[in-house]
Design a protein around this motif. Structure first.
Motif, short mmCIF file in Angstrom:
data_model
loop_
_atom_site.label_atom_id
_atom_site.label_comp_id
_atom_site.label_asym_id
_atom_site.label_seq_id
_atom_site.Cartn_x
_atom_site.Cartn_y
_atom_site.Cartn_z
N VAL A 1 0.84 -1.21 0.00
CA VAL A 1 0.00 0.00 0.00
C VAL A 1 0.87 1.26 0.00
O VAL A 1 0.68 2.17 -0.82
N CYS A 2 1.86 1.30 0.90
CA CYS A 2 2.70 2.50 1.00
C CYS A 2 3.50 2.74 -0.27
O CYS A 2 3.66 3.88 -0.71
N ALA A 3 4.02 1.66 -0.86
CA ALA A 3 4.83 1.81 -2.06
C ALA A 3 3.98 2.36 -3.21
O ALA A 3 4.39 3.27 -3.93
N MET A 4 2.76 1.81 -3.35
CA MET A 4 1.91 2.27 -4.46
C MET A 4 1.48 3.71 -4.23
O MET A 4 1.42 4.51 -5.17
N LEU A 5 1.21 4.05 -2.95
CA LEU A 5 0.85 5.44 -2.65
C LEU A 5 2.02 6.37 -2.94
O LEU A 5 1.85 7.45 -3.51
N ALA A 6 3.23 5.95 -2.54
CA ALA A 6 4.39 6.81 -2.74
C ALA A 6 4.66 7.02 -4.23
O ALA A 6 4.94 8.14 -4.67
N GLY A 7 4.57 5.95 -5.01
CA GLY A 7 4.76 6.07 -6.45
C GLY A 7 3.70 6.97 -7.07
O GLY A 7 3.99 7.83 -7.91
N ALA A 8 2.45 6.77 -6.63
CA ALA A 8 1.35 7.58 -7.16
C ALA A 8 1.52 9.04 -6.77
O ALA A 8 1.24 9.95 -7.55
N LEU A 9 2.00 9.27 -5.53
CA LEU A 9 2.24 10.64 -5.08
C LEU A 9 3.24 11.32 -6.01
O LEU A 9 3.05 12.46 -6.44
N TRP A 10 4.32 10.59 -6.34
CA TRP A 10 5.39 11.19 -7.15
C TRP A 10 4.89 11.52 -8.54
O TRP A 10 5.20 12.58 -9.10
N ALA A 11 4.10 10.60 -9.12
CA ALA A 11 3.51 10.89 -10.43
C ALA A 11 2.42 11.94 -10.28
O ALA A 11 2.22 12.78 -11.17
N GLY A 12 1.73 11.93 -9.12
CA GLY A 12 0.66 12.89 -8.88
C GLY A 12 1.18 14.32 -8.83
O GLY A 12 0.49 15.25 -9.26
N LEU A 13 2.40 14.49 -8.31
CA LEU A 13 3.01 15.83 -8.30
C LEU A 13 3.09 16.36 -9.73
O LEU A 13 2.76 17.51 -10.00
N ALA A 14 3.54 15.49 -10.63
CA ALA A 14 3.65 15.90 -12.03
C ALA A 14 2.26 16.17 -12.62
O ALA A 14 2.08 17.16 -13.36
N ALA A 15 1.29 15.33 -12.26
CA ALA A 15 -0.07 15.54 -12.77
C ALA A 15 -0.63 16.87 -12.26
O ALA A 15 -1.22 17.64 -13.02
N ALA A 16 -0.40 17.14 -10.96
CA ALA A 16 -0.90 18.39 -10.38
C ALA A 16 -0.27 19.60 -11.05
O ALA A 16 -0.94 20.57 -11.39
N MET A 17 1.06 19.50 -11.28
CA MET A 17 1.75 20.62 -11.93
C MET A 17 1.19 20.86 -13.33
O MET A 17 1.07 21.99 -13.78
N ARG A 18 0.83 19.78 -14.00
CA ARG A 18 0.29 19.94 -15.34
C ARG A 18 -1.09 20.57 -15.30
O ARG A 18 -1.42 21.48 -16.08
N LEU A 19 -1.92 20.09 -14.36
CA LEU A 19 -3.30 20.57 -14.32
C LEU A 19 -3.38 22.00 -13.79
O LEU A 19 -4.18 22.80 -14.29
N VAL A 20 -2.55 22.33 -12.80
CA VAL A 20 -2.64 23.66 -12.19
C VAL A 20 -1.87 24.70 -13.00
O VAL A 20 -2.36 25.79 -13.26
N ALA A 21 -0.64 24.35 -13.38
CA ALA A 21 0.21 25.37 -13.99
C ALA A 21 0.55 25.08 -15.45
O ALA A 21 1.31 25.82 -16.06
N GLY A 22 0.02 24.00 -16.00
CA GLY A 22 0.30 23.70 -17.40
C GLY A 22 1.72 23.23 -17.66
O GLY A 22 2.24 23.34 -18.77
N VAL A 23 2.38 22.68 -16.62
CA VAL A 23 3.75 22.20 -16.80
C VAL A 23 3.72 20.85 -17.51
O VAL A 23 2.97 19.96 -17.13
N ASN A 24 4.56 20.73 -18.53
CA ASN A 24 4.58 19.48 -19.28
C ASN A 24 5.06 18.31 -18.43
O ASN A 24 6.09 18.41 -17.75
#
Lengths: 356, 306
Positions: A131-154
């Protein structure tokens, strides 16, 4: 499914399987031969005998049980890492962040095991690590997703940069807070035996392989046979059209990247609990980039990914033989890996209009 | 030496290889091609310069060899992505692996071999200046060459015809075709030039900064350069400032440790990447609008999904 999609789907199915598979096999054989010939030339330049090198690789890597099992051990995180690229790719996203997401998966798993200590039962620790590993991996990819959705970062740029942040975080942890002993190579405490991934009986191959193959099937089904899979491919094909037909594109982008990150995080967990048992400076080194390339070689398709991951794992295992039998440094195997990739990337695809 | 001078001087000398590679990557991206193989070009540049330096005893011949090696690797990237339509990310990473393997195969014999590297040239008068002297004028000649690199590349990119053509290949490729120029030639040329500069960055690392060759010695500096170009929003001048800034962040750890401060190096190592991510997030869509238009297409063009 829309009418057009049904027609397109039917067209694909009318092509006989053989006609689809033969060119794929031909492509691989061709690429492999060209790469092997070029690598031979380099070995000759270096004064090593390519025939000895290749027969050495064949005999010590494929004909003995242990190295063969090692290939299956090493292909497991590559399969998951490549699926972590394939799912976002379906939504038109480039996830170059497998390296960091795998490291974060290892960090998550290790953190869970350290937190629970030696008292919890093996099953509890294993569950918590997954559970923790999948959450941590998702968090790291989620940072990139958030940056894309909020600030349009590729996301290709942000996932790439986050790899190095994850690596520095790993090094920070193993050099100070999580370091087991102040002397010797920095590493965390070894995972307790009860929490190590069980092996397939009679082998040294951990259960992660079964999980990875199972998830390749699941990803195939989800991408090709579910509504969500269809929706993300529409969003990936033409975001504007997807928006107009009422799809929630931001949610689709976010979910595709989170699932990708979770898969890479799981790869990190398996590498931790099934292979390395502790975090070291070299934890998961190059697994993410190799997975990215394996996914590319497999044209982002789940089942070919299994083959590509096997090939890359076999190359990695054969580097030992290269060092022992041919007397060239183990890392030289990267040349062969790269030559295969270049042959496939450059000389099998139809020429496209620049970029892409 | 004071901590301040120590860090700044270390930042300039450590940042130089990143600056060479960053300026090269700027040229490449201005033409619309991103090259993740920059790290690889630096690696072959480092080994090329070191090996030739050892064999000839002349570090300048070594730099030429390093530049040629870096350029050759980038030329292959240019050919694959421009002429063969390969994915820019996959091709760049493949070439990184190629460079790791080649330098491991051919570099083993040079590990631990002494080389005649670049000596420190103290610039008369200027090197005696307080602070500025040790920070800027007590270094090796290859580093000084870096001082004129940025103005030169800026001039070529923005004030000459060839620079205009390169930038047009990155902004409005179609109009280049209309006027009878070859977009492919411009792009391949720009990528190769970028690789030459990355190779020189690698040469600085091996024959001036570390004076040694060891496997995988570039250790992520090529990726820092890729981050730097975005951090600098494709301006050669800001690449110059950013390279020294990132160099200082990396030099701060050892300088503090030498003074017995407890500091975890790795948090500082993350600074270039975290700063670039922060700049991207804060500027948001404005960074995108600053990026060459054809580069945007690279990102927006999804990989084949079926």
């Amino acid at each position: 499914m829309s009418a057009e999609a049904k027609v397109a789907d039917a067209e694909v199915r009318t092509v006989p399987v053989v006609a689809r598979v033969v060119p794929v096999i031909a492509r691989w054989v061709g690429a492999l031969s060209v790469a092997l010939v070029l690598f031979s030339v380099l070995l000759l330049l270096k004064g090593a005998n390519p025939i000895t090198a290749y027969t050495g690789i064949w005999e010590t890597t494929f004909l003995r049980s242990r190295p063969l099992q090692e290939i299956f051990v090493q292909m497991t995180p590559l399969v998951l890492g490549a699926l972590a690229v394939a799912v976002p790719a379906r939504a038109g996203l480039t996830n170059v962040g497998g390296e960091g997401q795998i490291i974060m998966g290892g960090v998550g798993a290790c953190g869970a095991s350290l937190f629970l200590g030696d008292t919890a039962s093996g099953g509890v620790i294993l569950g918590a690590m997954i559970v923790c590993a999948m959450l941590a991996g998702a968090l790291w990819a989620g940072l990139a997703a958030a940056m894309r959705l909020v600030a349009g970062v590729n996301e290709a740029i942000s996932t790439l940069l986050l790899n190095f942040v994850a690596l520095d975080l790993l090094l920070f942890l193993i050099y100070q807070p999580w370091r087991e002993s102040p002397t010797g190579q920095p590493a965390t405490k070894e995972l307790v035996d009860v929490a190590k991934l069980p092996v397939i009986s009679g082998t040294q191959v951990n259960m992660g392989l079964v999980l990875a193959i199972g998830l390749a099937v699941v990803v195939f089904v989800v991408l090709t046979r579910t509504k969500w899979g269809f929706k993300i491919s529409v969003a990936g094909g033409n975001a504007e059209a997807a928006r107009r037909s009422g799809l929630n594109v931001p949610v689709l982008i976010l979910s595709a990247l989170l699932i990708g990150g979770a898969l890479a995080g799981l790869a990190g967990m398996i590498q931790f609990a099934g292979v390395e048992y502790k975090l070291r400076a070299s934890f998961g080194y190059q697994l993410g980039y190799t997975s990215f390339l394996a996914c590319w070689l497999a044209r982002h398709q789940p089942f070919p990914i299994l083959v590509a991951a096997f090939v890359f794992a076999a190359l990695s295992v054969s580097s030992d033989s290269l060092q022992l039998d041919a007397g060239v440094p183990a890392a030289s195997i990267h040349v062969l890996t790269a030559l295969i990739l270049i042959a496939v990337l450059g000389f099998t695809a139809q020429r496209k209009k620049a970029t892409a | 030496m004071s901590l301040f001078v120590d860090v700044l001087s270390g930042g300039v000398s450590g940042g130089t290889s990143i600056m060479y590679a960053g300026v090269g990557e700027t040229v490449s991206e201005r033409a619309g091609v991103i090259n993740l193989g920059t790290e690889g070009s630096m690696l072959v540049g480092a080994l090329g310069s070191y090996a030739v330096g050892v064999e000839t005893g002349n570090p300048w011949v070594g730099v030429l060899a390093g530049a040629a090696a870096g350029g050759a690797l980038a030329l292959l990237h240019g050919y694959l992505v421009v002429r063969r339509g390969a994915s820019q990310f996959a091709s760049g990473l493949s070439l990184l692996f190629l460079a790791l393997g080649l330098t491991s195969l051919f570099g083993a014999t040079y590990v631990g071999q002494p080389v005649v590297g670049f000596d420190t040239w103290e610039i008369p008068l200027l090197s005696d200046l307080p602070v500025l002297g040790p920070v800027l004028f007590q270094h090796d000649p290859l580093l000084y060459l870096g001082y004129v690199l940025v103005p030169t590349v800026w001039f070529v990119l923005f004030k000459t015809r060839i620079g205009l053509l390169v930038r047009t290949a990155g902004e409005r490729a179609d109009s280049l075709t209309v006027h009878g120029y070859s977009v492919d030639a411009m792009r391949i040329g720009a990528v190769t030039a970028g690789g030459v500069l990355a190779g020189m960055g690698g040469a600085h690392l091996a024959t001036a900064y570390a004076n040694a060759w060891f496997e995988n010695m570039v250790a992520g500096r090529g990726f820092i350069a890729v981050a730097l170009v975005i951090f600098a929003t494709w301006s050669p001048w800001r690449v110059l400032g950013g390279a020294y800034l990132f160099g200082c962040a990396i030099a701060l750890g050892p300088a503090l440790q030498a003074r017995a401060f407890e500091i975890n190096q790795f948090l500082l190592d993350a600074v270039p990447f975290v700063l670039t991510l922060a700049v991207l997030t804060v500027l948001g869509k404005r960074t995108l609008s600053a990026s060459p238009a054809e580069l945007k297409r690279v990102f927006e063009n999804a990989p084949p999904s079926g």
